[in-house]
Design a protein around this motif. Structure first.
Motif, mmCIF file in Angstrom:
data_model
loop_
_atom_site.group_PDB
_atom_site.id
_atom_site.type_symbol
_atom_site.label_atom_id
_atom_site.label_comp_id
_atom_site.label_asym_id
_atom_site.label_seq_id
_atom_site.Cartn_x
_atom_site.Cartn_y
_atom_site.Cartn_z
ATOM 1 N N LYS A 93 0.765 -1.367 0.008
ATOM 2 C CA LYS A 93 -0.004 -0.153 0.203
ATOM 3 C C LYS A 93 0.863 1.241 -0.252
ATOM 4 O O LYS A 93 0.648 2.022 1.067
ATOM 5 N N LEU A 94 1.728 1.454 -1.162
ATOM 6 C CA LEU A 94 2.475 2.741 -1.307
ATOM 7 C C LEU A 94 1.399 3.651 -1.828
ATOM 8 O O LEU A 94 0.841 3.217 -3.043
ATOM 9 N N LEU A 95 0.835 4.563 -1.442
ATOM 10 C CA LEU A 95 -0.197 5.302 -1.668
ATOM 11 C C LEU A 95 0.310 6.844 -1.364
ATOM 12 O O LEU A 95 0.600 7.316 -0.521
ATOM 13 N N VAL A 96 0.006 7.642 -2.737
ATOM 14 C CA VAL A 96 0.485 9.007 -2.502
ATOM 15 C C VAL A 96 -0.910 9.947 -3.352
ATOM 16 O O VAL A 96 -1.339 9.438 -4.453
ATOM 17 N N GLN A 97 -1.471 10.559 -2.622
ATOM 18 C CA GLN A 97 -2.714 11.335 -3.002
ATOM 19 C C GLN A 97 -2.425 11.908 -4.372
ATOM 20 O O GLN A 97 -1.275 12.537 -4.631
ATOM 21 N N ARG A 101 1.255 14.167 -5.887
ATOM 22 C CA ARG A 101 2.343 13.418 -6.644
ATOM 23 C C ARG A 101 3.268 14.271 -7.436
ATOM 24 O O ARG A 101 2.975 15.209 -7.711
ATOM 25 N N GLY A 102 4.299 13.491 -7.619
ATOM 26 C CA GLY A 102 5.503 14.133 -8.350
ATOM 27 C C GLY A 102 6.223 15.053 -7.464
ATOM 28 O O GLY A 102 7.192 15.753 -8.317
ATOM 29 N N LYS A 103 6.067 14.766 -6.348
ATOM 30 C CA LYS A 103 7.165 15.836 -5.572
ATOM 31 C C LYS A 103 8.195 15.042 -4.864
ATOM 32 O O LYS A 103 8.822 15.420 -3.810
ATOM 33 N N GLY A 104 8.261 13.541 -5.155
ATOM 34 C CA GLY A 104 9.354 12.859 -4.516
ATOM 35 C C GLY A 104 8.853 12.038 -3.208
ATOM 36 O O GLY A 104 9.730 11.568 -2.331
ATOM 37 N N LEU A 105 7.577 12.256 -2.844
ATOM 38 C CA LEU A 105 7.099 11.557 -1.627
ATOM 39 C C LEU A 105 7.145 10.004 -1.494
ATOM 40 O O LEU A 105 7.483 9.534 -0.316
ATOM 41 N N ALA A 106 6.890 9.471 -2.647
ATOM 42 C CA ALA A 106 6.940 7.899 -2.728
ATOM 43 C C ALA A 106 8.616 7.576 -2.361
ATOM 44 O O ALA A 106 8.660 6.556 -1.539
ATOM 45 N N ARG A 107 9.319 8.239 -2.892
ATOM 46 C CA ARG A 107 10.790 7.860 -2.809
ATOM 47 C C ARG A 107 11.132 8.096 -1.244
ATOM 48 O O ARG A 107 11.812 7.325 -0.790
ATOM 49 N N LEU A 108 10.616 8.960 -0.584
ATOM 50 C CA LEU A 108 11.187 9.399 0.760
ATOM 51 C C LEU A 108 10.279 8.332 1.504
ATOM 52 O O LEU A 108 10.880 7.654 2.545
ATOM 53 N N PRO A 140 11.826 -0.183 -9.813
ATOM 54 C CA PRO A 140 13.125 -0.239 -10.400
ATOM 55 C C PRO A 140 14.219 1.028 -10.329
ATOM 56 O O PRO A 140 15.336 0.762 -9.815
ATOM 57 N N ARG A 141 13.586 2.141 -10.245
ATOM 58 C CA ARG A 141 14.304 3.465 -9.910
ATOM 59 C C ARG A 141 14.726 3.406 -8.466
ATOM 60 O O ARG A 141 15.592 4.104 -8.207
ATOM 61 N N LEU A 142 14.132 2.652 -7.459
ATOM 62 C CA LEU A 142 14.420 2.699 -6.345
ATOM 63 C C LEU A 142 15.115 1.439 -5.895
ATOM 64 O O LEU A 142 15.625 1.142 -4.478
HETATM 65 C C1 LIG Z 1 3.231 5.250 -7.240
HETATM 66 C C2 LIG Z 1 3.056 6.597 -6.495
HETATM 67 C C3 LIG Z 1 2.978 6.197 -4.912
HETATM 68 C C4 LIG Z 1 4.084 7.427 -6.979
HETATM 69 O O1 LIG Z 1 4.097 8.516 -6.068
HETATM 70 P P1 LIG Z 1 4.951 10.128 -6.209
HETATM 71 O O2 LIG Z 1 5.041 10.659 -4.674
HETATM 72 O O3 LIG Z 1 4.249 10.627 -7.146
HETATM 73 O O4 LIG Z 1 6.216 9.268 -6.492
HETATM 74 P P2 LIG Z 1 7.622 10.234 -6.467
HETATM 75 O O5 LIG Z 1 7.537 11.841 -6.814
HETATM 76 O O6 LIG Z 1 8.408 10.150 -5.030
HETATM 77 O O7 LIG Z 1 8.594 9.269 -7.712
HETATM 78 C C5 LIG Z 1 9.453 8.295 -7.098
HETATM 79 C C6 LIG Z 1 10.149 8.219 -8.736
HETATM 80 O O8 LIG Z 1 9.275 7.698 -9.536
HETATM 81 C C7 LIG Z 1 9.207 8.189 -10.751
HETATM 82 N N1 LIG Z 1 7.956 8.431 -11.305
HETATM 83 C C8 LIG Z 1 7.087 8.826 -10.674
HETATM 84 N N2 LIG Z 1 5.778 8.807 -11.300
HETATM 85 C C9 LIG Z 1 6.223 7.955 -12.129
HETATM 86 C C10 LIG Z 1 5.492 7.793 -13.548
HETATM 87 N N3 LIG Z 1 4.225 7.936 -13.460
HETATM 88 N N4 LIG Z 1 5.900 6.819 -14.485
HETATM 89 C C11 LIG Z 1 7.463 6.842 -14.379
HETATM 90 N N5 LIG Z 1 8.148 7.303 -13.319
HETATM 91 C C12 LIG Z 1 7.545 7.901 -12.271
HETATM 92 C C13 LIG Z 1 9.806 9.840 -10.341
HETATM 93 O O9 LIG Z 1 10.444 10.492 -11.341
HETATM 94 C C14 LIG Z 1 10.822 9.473 -9.224
HETATM 95 O O10 LIG Z 1 12.069 9.097 -9.751
HETATM 96 P P3 LIG Z 1 13.181 9.768 -9.351
HETATM 97 O O11 LIG Z 1 13.319 9.986 -7.763
HETATM 98 O O12 LIG Z 1 14.387 8.581 -9.590
HETATM 99 O O13 LIG Z 1 13.278 11.029 -9.945
HETATM 100 C C15 LIG Z 1 1.729 7.186 -6.937
HETATM 101 O O14 LIG Z 1 1.488 7.597 -8.163
HETATM 102 C C16 LIG Z 1 0.354 6.781 -6.543
HETATM 103 O O15 LIG Z 1 0.003 6.803 -5.291
HETATM 104 N N6 LIG Z 1 -0.399 5.714 -7.255
HETATM 105 C C17 LIG Z 1 -1.477 5.033 -7.006
HETATM 106 C C18 LIG Z 1 -1.407 3.880 -5.868
HETATM 107 C C19 LIG Z 1 -0.665 2.915 -6.695
HETATM 108 O O16 LIG Z 1 -0.607 2.202 -7.384
HETATM 109 N N7 LIG Z 1 0.194 2.528 -5.466
HETATM 110 C C20 LIG Z 1 1.008 1.172 -5.912
HETATM 111 C C21 LIG Z 1 0.794 -0.080 -5.065
HETATM 112 S S1 LIG Z 1 1.888 -1.307 -5.139
#
Ligand SMILES: CC(C)(COP(=O)(O)OP(=O)(O)OC[C@H]1O[C@@H](n2cnc3c(N)ncnc32)[C@H](O)[C@@H]1OP(=O)(O)O)[C@@H](O)C(=O)NCCC(=O)NCCS
Length: 174
Positions: A93-97, A101-108, A140-142
């Motif tokens: 459950k990696l979830l970002v509203q 998104r796109g601010k690096g929160l998933a990476r953090l 894979p980026r992580l």
């Molecule tokens: C997947 C999710 C968590 C990403 O959250 P986010 O905060 O936007 O991600 P980040 O900004 O931290 O990006 C992390 C990395 O992925 C890359 N990335 C982000 N969105 C991407 C996309 N749509 N396609 C390709 N790469 C992407 C970023 O460039 C970043 O790479 P970098 O740090 O090497 O530059 C978000 O899109 C989400 O909540 N999706 C719906 C829920 C879901 O599917 N969760 C997964 C369950 S397994």
């Protein structure tokens, strides 16, 4: 300015309303994370209560991302395994509203969850994610290793079967 933190059980209970908003937003945005549309914040309450209970027992580590005190993202590690797998954790459950998104929160979030898991002796982490989803491109980026695809594993929230891709990562001790 964002804050990333591991929640205690009382903190998890206090965050349930925000967590419901995040989960409902992701499901309505098309994420295959266990639930079907239509899905509102109220539908998520029982689920988050069970997660908070699991935090209480130590079976789950719950990490959140907050902006201005509101939870906008989250990830979990399932830490309770069978006796022959004490070193494994399940990332879930990696979830970002959508608005955050796109601010690096998933990476953090992932970095923090992996660190907390490693501290508890979890040297191997495993996850699955919908094949073809936005999330699949991120792991894979992580540093996660792609294992393979299981066809027709689950359903998209709007209906229709989706494949799942399995990943693993070895954590490094501090
Ligand atoms: C997947 C999710 C968590 C990403 O959250 P986010 O905060 O936007 O991600 P980040 O900004 O931290 O990006 C992390 C990395 O992925 C890359 N990335 C982000 N969105 C991407 C996309 N749509 N396609 C390709 N790469 C992407 C970023 O460039 C970043 O790479 P970098 O740090 O090497 O530059 C978000 O899109 C989400 O909540 N999706 C719906 C829920 C879901 O599917 N969760 C997964 C369950 S397994």
């Amino acid at each position: 300015m964002s804050t990333i933190r591991l929640l205690s059980a009382p903190e998890a209970r206090a965050a349930i309303a925000d967590l419901c908003d995040v989960l409902a937003d992701c499901v309505n945005g098309g994420a295959s994370v266990g639930f079907m549309q239509p899905y509102g914040p109220a539908d998520a309450e029982l689920y988050w209560q069970s997660v908070a209970d699991s935090v209480e027992t130590g079976a789950t580590l719950l990490v959140v991302a907050e902006i201005e005190g509101k939870v906008v993202g989250t990830v979990q590690i399932g830490a309770a395994q069978m006796p022959n797998q004490p070193h494994r954790g399940d990332l879930k459950k990696l979830l970002v509203q959508r608005s955050a998104r796109g601010k690096g929160l998933a990476r953090l979030l992932m970095t923090a969850a992996e660190r907390e898991a490693s501290r508890r002796g979890k040297t191997l982490l495993v996850l699955d994610t919908a094949t073809g989803s936005e999330a699949e491109a991120i792991y894979p980026r992580l540093g996660w290793q792609r294992v393979g695809v299981i066809p027709d594993y689950a359903m998209w929230p709007e209906g229709g079967l989706c494949d799942t891709t399995l990943f693993y990562k070895r954590t490094v001790a501090d």
